[in-house]
Design a protein around this motif. Sequence first.
Motif, mmCIF file in Angstrom:
data_model
loop_
_atom_site.group_PDB
_atom_site.id
_atom_site.type_symbol
_atom_site.label_atom_id
_atom_site.label_comp_id
_atom_site.label_asym_id
_atom_site.label_seq_id
_atom_site.Cartn_x
_atom_site.Cartn_y
_atom_site.Cartn_z
ATOM 1 N N HIS A 12 0.843 -1.197 0.000
ATOM 2 C CA HIS A 12 0.000 0.000 0.000
ATOM 3 C C HIS A 12 0.878 1.246 0.000
ATOM 4 C CE1 HIS A 12 0.693 0.952 4.285
ATOM 5 N NE2 HIS A 12 0.509 -0.327 4.537
ATOM 6 N N ASP A 13 0.276 2.376 -0.347
ATOM 7 C CA ASP A 13 1.030 3.633 -0.368
ATOM 8 C C ASP A 13 1.161 4.195 1.048
ATOM 9 O OD1 ASP A 13 -1.361 4.962 0.287
ATOM 10 O OD2 ASP A 13 -1.644 5.792 -1.713
ATOM 11 N N GLU A 14 1.755 5.378 1.154
ATOM 12 C CA GLU A 14 2.032 5.964 2.470
ATOM 13 C C GLU A 14 0.767 6.298 3.250
ATOM 14 O OE1 GLU A 14 1.614 9.124 -0.507
ATOM 15 O OE2 GLU A 14 2.978 7.429 -0.458
ATOM 16 N N GLU A 15 -0.375 6.405 2.578
ATOM 17 C CA GLU A 15 -1.631 6.694 3.257
ATOM 18 C C GLU A 15 -2.450 5.439 3.548
ATOM 19 O OE1 GLU A 15 -3.777 10.452 2.206
ATOM 20 O OE2 GLU A 15 -2.509 10.287 0.433
ATOM 21 N N GLY A 16 -1.991 4.292 3.074
ATOM 22 C CA GLY A 16 -2.692 3.043 3.336
ATOM 23 C C GLY A 16 -3.578 2.550 2.215
ATOM 24 N N TYR A 17 -3.587 3.260 1.072
ATOM 25 C CA TYR A 17 -4.385 2.828 -0.080
ATOM 26 C C TYR A 17 -3.619 1.746 -0.835
ATOM 27 C CZ TYR A 17 -7.353 6.853 0.760
ATOM 28 O OH TYR A 17 -8.216 7.756 1.339
ATOM 29 N N LEU A 18 -4.315 0.691 -1.259
ATOM 30 C CA LEU A 18 -3.662 -0.402 -1.988
ATOM 31 C C LEU A 18 -3.010 0.114 -3.262
ATOM 32 C CD1 LEU A 18 -6.245 -3.351 -1.793
ATOM 33 C CD2 LEU A 18 -4.373 -2.797 -0.236
ATOM 34 N N THR A 19 -1.834 -0.439 -3.571
ATOM 35 C CA THR A 19 -1.175 -0.071 -4.822
ATOM 36 C C THR A 19 -1.707 -0.922 -5.976
ATOM 37 O OG1 THR A 19 0.660 -1.521 -4.236
ATOM 38 C CG2 THR A 19 0.926 0.817 -3.742
ATOM 39 N N ASP A 20 -2.307 -2.077 -5.664
ATOM 40 C CA ASP A 20 -2.925 -2.931 -6.682
ATOM 41 C C ASP A 20 -4.307 -3.332 -6.176
ATOM 42 O OD1 ASP A 20 -3.752 -4.835 -8.496
ATOM 43 O OD2 ASP A 20 -2.090 -6.235 -8.109
ATOM 44 N N ILE A 21 -5.332 -2.651 -6.690
ATOM 45 C CA ILE A 21 -6.684 -2.883 -6.164
ATOM 46 C C ILE A 21 -7.185 -4.298 -6.435
ATOM 47 C CG2 ILE A 21 -7.291 -0.435 -6.270
ATOM 48 C CD1 ILE A 21 -9.074 -1.092 -8.674
ATOM 49 N N ALA A 22 -6.583 -5.008 -7.377
ATOM 50 C CA ALA A 22 -6.991 -6.378 -7.682
ATOM 51 C C ALA A 22 -6.668 -7.331 -6.526
ATOM 52 C CB ALA A 22 -6.315 -6.862 -8.962
ATOM 53 N N GLN A 23 -5.816 -6.910 -5.611
ATOM 54 C CA GLN A 23 -5.446 -7.765 -4.485
ATOM 55 C C GLN A 23 -6.441 -7.686 -3.329
ATOM 56 O OE1 GLN A 23 -1.229 -6.544 -3.884
ATOM 57 N NE2 GLN A 23 -0.853 -8.676 -4.362
ATOM 58 N N TRP A 24 -7.447 -6.839 -3.448
ATOM 59 C CA TRP A 24 -8.412 -6.659 -2.365
ATOM 60 C C TRP A 24 -9.245 -7.915 -2.144
ATOM 61 C CZ3 TRP A 24 -13.688 -6.723 -1.398
ATOM 62 C CH2 TRP A 24 -14.091 -6.134 -0.190
ATOM 63 N N SER A 25 -9.584 -8.144 -0.892
ATOM 64 C CA SER A 25 -10.537 -9.189 -0.513
ATOM 65 C C SER A 25 -11.275 -8.666 0.717
ATOM 66 C CB SER A 25 -9.816 -10.493 -0.175
ATOM 67 O OG SER A 25 -9.005 -10.311 0.981
ATOM 68 N N GLU A 26 -12.412 -9.265 1.026
ATOM 69 C CA GLU A 26 -13.151 -8.822 2.205
ATOM 70 C C GLU A 26 -12.315 -8.982 3.484
ATOM 71 O OE1 GLU A 26 -17.337 -9.885 4.151
ATOM 72 O OE2 GLU A 26 -17.481 -9.127 2.084
ATOM 73 N N PRO A 27 -11.595 -10.114 3.664
ATOM 74 C CA PRO A 27 -10.746 -10.206 4.858
ATOM 75 C C PRO A 27 -9.700 -9.089 4.918
ATOM 76 C CG PRO A 27 -11.036 -12.381 3.890
ATOM 77 C CD PRO A 27 -11.633 -11.384 2.926
ATOM 78 N N LEU A 28 -9.139 -8.720 3.764
ATOM 79 C CA LEU A 28 -8.176 -7.612 3.737
ATOM 80 C C LEU A 28 -8.872 -6.312 4.131
ATOM 81 C CD1 LEU A 28 -5.417 -6.345 3.229
ATOM 82 C CD2 LEU A 28 -6.008 -6.242 0.795
ATOM 83 N N GLY A 29 -10.093 -6.102 3.641
ATOM 84 C CA GLY A 29 -10.864 -4.929 4.047
ATOM 85 C C GLY A 29 -11.020 -4.862 5.558
ATOM 86 N N GLY A 30 -11.230 -6.021 6.171
ATOM 87 C CA GLY A 30 -11.325 -6.083 7.633
ATOM 88 C C GLY A 30 -10.027 -5.689 8.319
ATOM 89 N N VAL A 31 -8.898 -6.121 7.753
ATOM 90 C CA VAL A 31 -7.579 -5.763 8.297
ATOM 91 C C VAL A 31 -7.370 -4.250 8.195
ATOM 92 C CG1 VAL A 31 -5.079 -5.951 7.879
ATOM 93 C CG2 VAL A 31 -6.515 -8.008 7.879
ATOM 94 N N ILE A 32 -7.699 -3.682 7.037
ATOM 95 C CA ILE A 32 -7.546 -2.236 6.844
ATOM 96 C C ILE A 32 -8.440 -1.490 7.830
ATOM 97 C CG2 ILE A 32 -7.825 -0.322 5.217
ATOM 98 C CD1 ILE A 32 -7.257 -2.400 2.937
ATOM 99 N N ALA A 33 -9.684 -1.953 7.991
ATOM 100 C CA ALA A 33 -10.625 -1.311 8.922
ATOM 101 C C ALA A 33 -10.076 -1.333 10.347
ATOM 102 C CB ALA A 33 -11.980 -2.001 8.864
ATOM 103 N N THR A 34 -9.526 -2.465 10.749
ATOM 104 C CA THR A 34 -8.946 -2.573 12.096
ATOM 105 C C THR A 34 -7.824 -1.556 12.272
ATOM 106 O OG1 THR A 34 -9.541 -4.906 12.226
ATOM 107 C CG2 THR A 34 -7.819 -4.148 13.725
ATOM 108 N N LYS A 35 -6.960 -1.427 11.265
ATOM 109 C CA LYS A 35 -5.875 -0.434 11.323
ATOM 110 C C LYS A 35 -6.435 0.991 11.385
ATOM 111 C CE LYS A 35 -1.997 -2.920 9.350
ATOM 112 N NZ LYS A 35 -1.284 -3.135 10.588
#
Length: 110
Positions: A12-35
Amino acid sequence: MAYEIDGKVIEHDEEGYLTDIAQWSEPLGGVIATKEGLAMTPEHWEVVNFLREYYAEYQIAPAIRVLTKALTKRMGAEKASNKYLYDLFPYGPAKQACKIAGLPKPTGCV
């Protein structure tokens, strides 16, 4: 900078946005939300999934005004109100929800 999930490293970039949006998954969304300090509820996921559908159709992450207008059509004025969205995503509904959805930072967000 990266998120780690199931032994995979996702950049991800310095702000936390994914550099490759194709790698997203719902579990990853949960990890980002927790952060981000959020406990995801069905209401959070409703907005996140809406954003992903919007992005798939228009290839752009909507700024807050566009988001509220599109959400009003889909879910009604109550769920599209700024108050409702800021209660869910206190650091900015468009910005924070797009980050959790694995989307680029919305245009016009600082």
